[in-house]
Design an enzyme around this catalytic site. Structure first.
Site, PDB file in Angstrom:
ATOM      1  N   THR A   1      34.952  36.379  32.390  1.00 33.26           N
ATOM      2  CA  THR A   1      36.032  37.365  32.248  1.00 33.26           C
ATOM      3  C   THR A   1      37.133  37.127  33.267  1.00 33.26           C
ATOM      4  OG1 THR A   1      34.513  39.012  31.374  1.00 33.26           O
ATOM      5  CG2 THR A   1      36.564  39.835  32.308  1.00 33.26           C
ATOM      6  N   CYS A   2      36.768  36.955  34.521  1.00 29.23           N
ATOM      7  CA  CYS A   2      37.790  36.848  35.575  1.00 29.23           C
ATOM      8  C   CYS A   2      38.768  35.711  35.303  1.00 29.23           C
ATOM      9  CB  CYS A   2      37.114  36.656  36.928  1.00 29.23           C
ATOM     10  SG  CYS A   2      38.279  36.293  38.243  1.00 29.23           S
TER      11      CYS A   2
ATOM     12  N   ALA B   1      42.145  46.218  44.875  1.00 28.64           N
ATOM     13  CA  ALA B   1      43.569  46.448  44.595  1.00 28.64           C
ATOM     14  C   ALA B   1      43.777  46.673  43.117  1.00 28.64           C
ATOM     15  CB  ALA B   1      44.385  45.245  45.044  1.00 28.64           C
TER      16      ALA B   1
ATOM     17  N   HIS C   1      57.143  44.145  63.700  1.00 28.12           N
ATOM     18  CA  HIS C   1      58.368  44.826  63.295  1.00 28.12           C
ATOM     19  C   HIS C   1      59.426  43.827  62.815  1.00 28.12           C
ATOM     20  CE1 HIS C   1      61.228  48.114  63.330  1.00 28.12           C
ATOM     21  NE2 HIS C   1      62.087  47.315  63.953  1.00 28.12           N
TER      22      HIS C   1
ATOM     23  N   CYS D   1      41.110  38.798  35.526  1.00 29.90           N
ATOM     24  CA  CYS D   1      41.905  38.771  36.775  1.00 29.90           C
ATOM     25  C   CYS D   1      42.975  37.682  36.810  1.00 29.90           C
ATOM     26  CB  CYS D   1      40.986  38.559  37.982  1.00 29.90           C
ATOM     27  SG  CYS D   1      39.424  39.417  37.888  1.00 29.90           S
TER      28      CYS D   1
ATOM     29  N   GLU E   1      47.511  48.680  34.813  1.00 36.11           N
ATOM     30  CA  GLU E   1      48.056  47.345  35.120  1.00 36.11           C
ATOM     31  C   GLU E   1      48.869  46.817  33.932  1.00 36.11           C
ATOM     32  OE1 GLU E   1      44.652  45.005  36.312  1.00 36.11           O
ATOM     33  OE2 GLU E   1      44.774  45.709  38.378  1.00 36.11           O
TER      34      GLU E   1
ATOM     35  N   TYR F   1      42.075  51.023  35.606  1.00 37.86           N
ATOM     36  CA  TYR F   1      42.712  49.819  36.136  1.00 37.86           C
ATOM     37  C   TYR F   1      43.488  49.091  35.035  1.00 37.86           C
ATOM     38  CZ  TYR F   1      39.400  49.192  40.178  1.00 37.86           C
ATOM     39  OH  TYR F   1      38.665  49.280  41.315  1.00 37.86           O
TER      40      TYR F   1
ATOM     41  N   TYR G   1      35.591  24.745  36.904  1.00 35.02           N
ATOM     42  CA  TYR G   1      34.270  25.401  36.883  1.00 35.02           C
ATOM     43  C   TYR G   1      33.186  24.454  36.357  1.00 35.02           C
ATOM     44  CZ  TYR G   1      35.220  30.078  38.513  1.00 35.02           C
ATOM     45  OH  TYR G   1      35.499  31.149  39.325  1.00 35.02           O
TER      46      TYR G   1
ATOM     47  N   GLY H   1      37.637  51.335  28.866  1.00 38.06           N
ATOM     48  CA  GLY H   1      36.393  51.027  29.575  1.00 38.06           C
ATOM     49  C   GLY H   1      35.695  49.784  29.057  1.00 38.06           C
TER      50      GLY H   1
ATOM     51  N   ALA I   1      22.030  32.063  25.123  1.00 35.19           N
ATOM     52  CA  ALA I   1      20.607  32.059  25.479  1.00 35.19           C
ATOM     53  C   ALA I   1      20.101  33.501  25.514  1.00 35.19           C
ATOM     54  CB  ALA I   1      20.415  31.413  26.847  1.00 35.19           C
TER      55      ALA I   1
ATOM     56  N   ARG J   1      41.466  57.839  37.960  1.00 35.68           N
ATOM     57  CA  ARG J   1      40.475  58.819  38.425  1.00 35.68           C
ATOM     58  C   ARG J   1      39.559  58.184  39.469  1.00 35.68           C
ATOM     59  NH1 ARG J   1      35.477  60.150  36.439  1.00 35.68           N
ATOM     60  NH2 ARG J   1      35.712  58.887  34.552  1.00 35.68           N
TER      61      ARG J   1
ATOM     62  N   GLU K   1      53.487  48.186  59.569  1.00 38.33           N
ATOM     63  CA  GLU K   1      53.426  48.584  60.988  1.00 38.33           C
ATOM     64  C   GLU K   1      53.117  50.077  61.097  1.00 38.33           C
ATOM     65  OE1 GLU K   1      57.200  48.651  63.270  1.00 38.33           O
ATOM     66  OE2 GLU K   1      58.168  48.090  61.399  1.00 38.33           O
TER      67      GLU K   1
ATOM     68  N   LYS L   1      45.683  37.885  33.992  1.00 38.37           N
ATOM     69  CA  LYS L   1      46.371  39.168  34.263  1.00 38.37           C
ATOM     70  C   LYS L   1      47.328  39.021  35.435  1.00 38.37           C
ATOM     71  CE  LYS L   1      45.136  41.646  37.303  1.00 38.37           C
ATOM     72  NZ  LYS L   1      44.016  42.564  37.391  1.00 38.37           N
TER      73      LYS L   1
ATOM     74  N   ARG M   1      43.754  60.843  28.785  1.00 34.42           N
ATOM     75  CA  ARG M   1      43.166  62.139  28.430  1.00 34.42           C
ATOM     76  C   ARG M   1      43.021  63.092  29.626  1.00 34.42           C
ATOM     77  NH1 ARG M   1      36.932  60.180  27.111  1.00 34.42           N
ATOM     78  NH2 ARG M   1      36.433  59.435  29.203  1.00 34.42           N
TER      79      ARG M   1
HETATM   80  P1  NDP Z   1      37.896  52.173  33.574  1.00 37.29           P
HETATM   81  O1  NDP Z   1      36.530  52.665  33.425  1.00 37.29           O
HETATM   82  O2  NDP Z   1      38.495  51.983  34.928  1.00 37.29           O
HETATM   83  O3  NDP Z   1      38.886  53.113  32.763  1.00 37.29           O
HETATM   84  C1  NDP Z   1      38.661  53.490  31.450  1.00 37.29           C
HETATM   85  C2  NDP Z   1      39.710  54.506  31.078  1.00 37.29           C
HETATM   86  O4  NDP Z   1      39.598  54.829  29.708  1.00 37.29           O
HETATM   87  C3  NDP Z   1      39.562  55.796  31.857  1.00 37.29           C
HETATM   88  O5  NDP Z   1      40.851  56.272  32.151  1.00 37.29           O
HETATM   89  C4  NDP Z   1      38.837  56.709  30.870  1.00 37.29           C
HETATM   90  O6  NDP Z   1      39.114  58.052  31.054  1.00 37.29           O
HETATM   91  C5  NDP Z   1      39.425  56.235  29.564  1.00 37.29           C
HETATM   92  N1  NDP Z   1      38.543  56.446  28.423  1.00 37.29           N
HETATM   93  C6  NDP Z   1      37.239  56.155  28.308  1.00 37.29           C
HETATM   94  N2  NDP Z   1      36.784  56.484  27.082  1.00 37.29           N
HETATM   95  C7  NDP Z   1      37.819  56.999  26.416  1.00 37.29           C
HETATM   96  C8  NDP Z   1      37.986  57.537  25.109  1.00 37.29           C
HETATM   97  N3  NDP Z   1      36.966  57.607  24.260  1.00 37.29           N
HETATM   98  N4  NDP Z   1      39.202  57.990  24.752  1.00 37.29           N
HETATM   99  C9  NDP Z   1      40.239  57.931  25.644  1.00 37.29           C
HETATM  100  N5  NDP Z   1      40.151  57.453  26.872  1.00 37.29           N
HETATM  101  C10 NDP Z   1      38.952  56.986  27.260  1.00 37.29           C
HETATM  102  O7  NDP Z   1      37.923  50.846  32.731  1.00 37.29           O
HETATM  103  P2  NDP Z   1      38.908  49.647  32.632  1.00 37.29           P
HETATM  104  O8  NDP Z   1      38.674  49.156  31.259  1.00 37.29           O
HETATM  105  O9  NDP Z   1      40.296  49.991  33.026  1.00 37.29           O
HETATM  106  O10 NDP Z   1      38.337  48.624  33.714  1.00 37.29           O
HETATM  107  C11 NDP Z   1      36.964  48.273  33.695  1.00 37.29           C
HETATM  108  C12 NDP Z   1      36.517  47.798  35.037  1.00 37.29           C
HETATM  109  O11 NDP Z   1      37.057  46.510  35.260  1.00 37.29           O
HETATM  110  C13 NDP Z   1      37.016  48.639  36.199  1.00 37.29           C
HETATM  111  O12 NDP Z   1      36.134  49.681  36.509  1.00 37.29           O
HETATM  112  C14 NDP Z   1      37.104  47.639  37.312  1.00 37.29           C
HETATM  113  O13 NDP Z   1      35.873  47.626  37.981  1.00 37.29           O
HETATM  114  C15 NDP Z   1      37.351  46.322  36.626  1.00 37.29           C
HETATM  115  N6  NDP Z   1      38.750  45.904  36.787  1.00 37.29           N
HETATM  116  C16 NDP Z   1      39.224  45.682  38.048  1.00 37.29           C
HETATM  117  C17 NDP Z   1      40.527  45.299  38.242  1.00 37.29           C
HETATM  118  C18 NDP Z   1      41.021  45.070  39.622  1.00 37.29           C
HETATM  119  O14 NDP Z   1      40.229  44.945  40.540  1.00 37.29           O
HETATM  120  N7  NDP Z   1      42.336  45.015  39.818  1.00 37.29           N
HETATM  121  C19 NDP Z   1      41.446  45.107  37.112  1.00 37.29           C
HETATM  122  C20 NDP Z   1      40.847  45.398  35.841  1.00 37.29           C
HETATM  123  C21 NDP Z   1      39.555  45.775  35.706  1.00 37.29           C
HETATM  124  P3  NDP Z   1      38.344  58.981  32.141  1.00 37.29           P
HETATM  125  O15 NDP Z   1      38.963  58.686  33.456  1.00 37.29           O
HETATM  126  O16 NDP Z   1      38.636  60.364  31.674  1.00 37.29           O
HETATM  127  O17 NDP Z   1      36.911  58.608  32.053  1.00 37.29           O
END
Ligand code: NDP
Length: 463
Positions: A44-45, A352, A446, A50, A184, A180, A101, A273, A117, A207, A451, A53, A201
């Site tokens: 994925t990364c 970040a 500075h 990452c 982003e 995230y 890789y 998610g 596998a 959050r 700072e 992106k 939502r």
């Molecule tokens: P997140 O879990 O961070 O966010 C999912 C979002 O979708 C939340 O806002 C959630 O709302 C919402 N959601 C979930 N289900 C529904 C639904 N049925 N209807 C509407 N909204 C919904 O997932 P991401 O996909 O953004 O990222 C996954 C993971 O990937 C992150 O947790 C992070 O660890 C990693 N990541 C890291 C990055 C970085 O380091 N820069 C960049 C991208 C990904 P609610 O808040 O209400 O649950």
């Protein structure tokens, strides 16, 4: 070393965590190692997260530069963004990285199988071509995948994996989610000139992060042109009857939202998610326990209930970040092949969010800290010199959450250009458990934005 087994270690999954574990076990400890990957190496990364992106973040940031440069006396005209040109360069870069890789694996003596596998028993994996391989230890590092909400016609929307394959950029996009990925890509598409609408939502995006910091990110996103709707979700979607072919393939998508509005968009992106990739892996059958979302349950050494089977990275749904998966892979190798049982340290991980502006964070948010103990908050928000000179109203935020009792800095939150770079360094001080007074004993550099982190004399509030 492989005694009765074909291998000492069989790794399933060629992402950041799996590749690191495989090559260190083989290269540094002389283990006989195999790895299976049914998609592209890098996971994925590197392939669909990452790396591409971040390159898109860079691409999108150039949009505001001509205007800023002109305030500094340059005569630079902005032209249109060429998605095809960028995509060709991006694909070439991903091919190069995938090659790196593969080379890392072959150079360490890891045997690779370009196929899926699954687990057959505690020491056996079955490859897609039907052959079986035995190993003393099996490491599952299959990562995660994006999920769409349970909604009729949700397959009309794309997920983050699909972004990098778009034939053309849409004119308009609806991004669903407030995490995230949603934030982003809202900033990226906005920077690339796409009309961005975002539905989240909840009451505020991102959050779980510090309220003040995420508030400023949301405010800046809106100021930059993202049409962000909080407390809003999709209730219905369908292919609109009219319209020409768009980025999503064939015609715009009609969307009805919880606030009753009906709109059409060229593209809908679900950033709602990710789930661990454990489907039909044979885990249940051999007794590996999983959580509610399919995540593999492991102990502090990444070991499952089946002692020969370990799991690392997003498939365990602990802290889903590439550097964490890599550390989990290293700790696994040290434990199993290095004779040094090494628990994985998940405390005080800096991270970040590559929004515009970026947000960097380490440790406790003000809200989390307050629940545990009395704290002092040192916080400042100001217009940074570079963009302020160019007449822009963007603000940055530097915030420290300090324990009243011990003076230890419990958390640091930065919203600013390059906050990812800054938080990496502050992360060292916070991880080391330094106090506010030790921060203050460091001389300021500075003129910089950061700072402020060593010059904030009085707490803004205590609670
Ligand atoms: P997140 O879990 O961070 O966010 C999912 C979002 O979708 C939340 O806002 C959630 O709302 C919402 N959601 C979930 N289900 C529904 C639904 N049925 N209807 C509407 N909204 C919904 O997932 P991401 O996909 O953004 O990222 C996954 C993971 O990937 C992150 O947790 C992070 O660890 C990693 N990541 C890291 C990055 C970085 O380091 N820069 C960049 C991208 C990904 P609610 O808040 O209400 O649950």
């Amino acid at each position: 070393m492989a005694d009765a087994f074909d291998y000492d270690l069989f790794v399933i999954g060629g992402g950041s965590g799996g590749v690191r574990a495989a090559r260190v076990a083989a290269g540094e400890y002389g283990a006989k190692v195999a790895l299976a990957e049914d998609d592209r190496y890098g996971g994925t990364c590197v392939i669909r997260g990452c790396v591409p992106k971040k390159l898109m973040v860079f691409a999108s940031e150039y949009a505001s530069m001509p205007q800023e440069a002109s305030a500094y006396g340059w005569d630079i005209q902005a032209g249109p963004f060429d998605w095809q040109r960028f995509k060709a360069k991006l694909n070439a870069e991903l091919d190069r990285l995938e090659g790196v890789y593969r080379k890392l694996l072959s150079g360490s003596g890891v045997e690779t199988f370009d196929q899926r596998a699954t687990l057959k028993d505690a020491h056996t994996v079955e490859l897609a071509d039907g052959t079986t391989k035995t190993a003393k230890h099996i490491l599952v590092a299959t990562g995660g995948h994006p999920v769409r909400p349970d909604l009729p016609n949700a397959d009309l929307g794309i997920v983050s994996d699909d972004i990098f394959h778009l034939e053309q950029l849409p004119k308009s996009i609806l991004i669903v989610g407030g995490g995230y990925i949603a934030c982003e890509f809202a900033c990226i598409f906005n920077g690339l000139g796409v009309e961005v609408t975002q539905y989240y939502r909840g009451a505020q995006v991102l959050r779980g992060f510090d309220d003040e910091a995420r508030g400023l990110v949301a405010e800046s996103m809106i100021e930059n042109g993202v049409d962000l709707h909080l407390g809003t979700n999709i209730v219905e979607m369908a292919r609109a009857s009219d319209g020409a072919t768009t980025a999503s393939g064939s015609g715009p998508i009609w969307v009805k939202s919880t606030n009753g509005s009906e709109k059409t968009f060229d593209l809908v992106l679900f950033a709602t998610g990710r789930d661990p990739s454990t489907h039909k892996m044979g885990l249940e059958e051999i007794g590996v326990k999983q959580g509610r979302r399919g995540e593999i349950l492991v102990n502090e050494y990444s070991q499952t209930d089946v002692p020969s089977v370990y799991a690392i990275g997003d498939v365990t749904d602990r802290v889903n970040l590439t550097p964490v998966a890599i550390r989990e892979g290293m700790a696994f190798v040290q434990t199993v092949f290095g004779g040094r049982p090494t628990p994985v340290d998940h405390d005080l991980i800096p991270s970040a969010i590559f929004t515009q502006p970026e947000m960097g964070t380490v440790g406790l948010s003000e809200e989390q800290a307050r629940e545990r103990e009395e704290v002092e908050i040192y916080c400042t928000s100001f217009k940074p010199m570079q963009s302020s000179f160019a007449g822009q109203s963007h603000r940055v935020l530097m915030k420290l959450v300090v324990s009243k009792a011990t003076r230890v800095v419990l958390g640091c939150h930065i919203v600013a250009p390059n906050a990812g770079e800054l938080i990496q360094l502050v992360g060292i001080a916070v991880k080391a458990g330094l106090t506010k007074e030790q921060f203050d004993a460091t001389c300021a550099v500075h003129p910089t934005m950061s700072e402020e982190l060593v010059t904030m004399r009085n707490p803004l509030r205590s609670a």
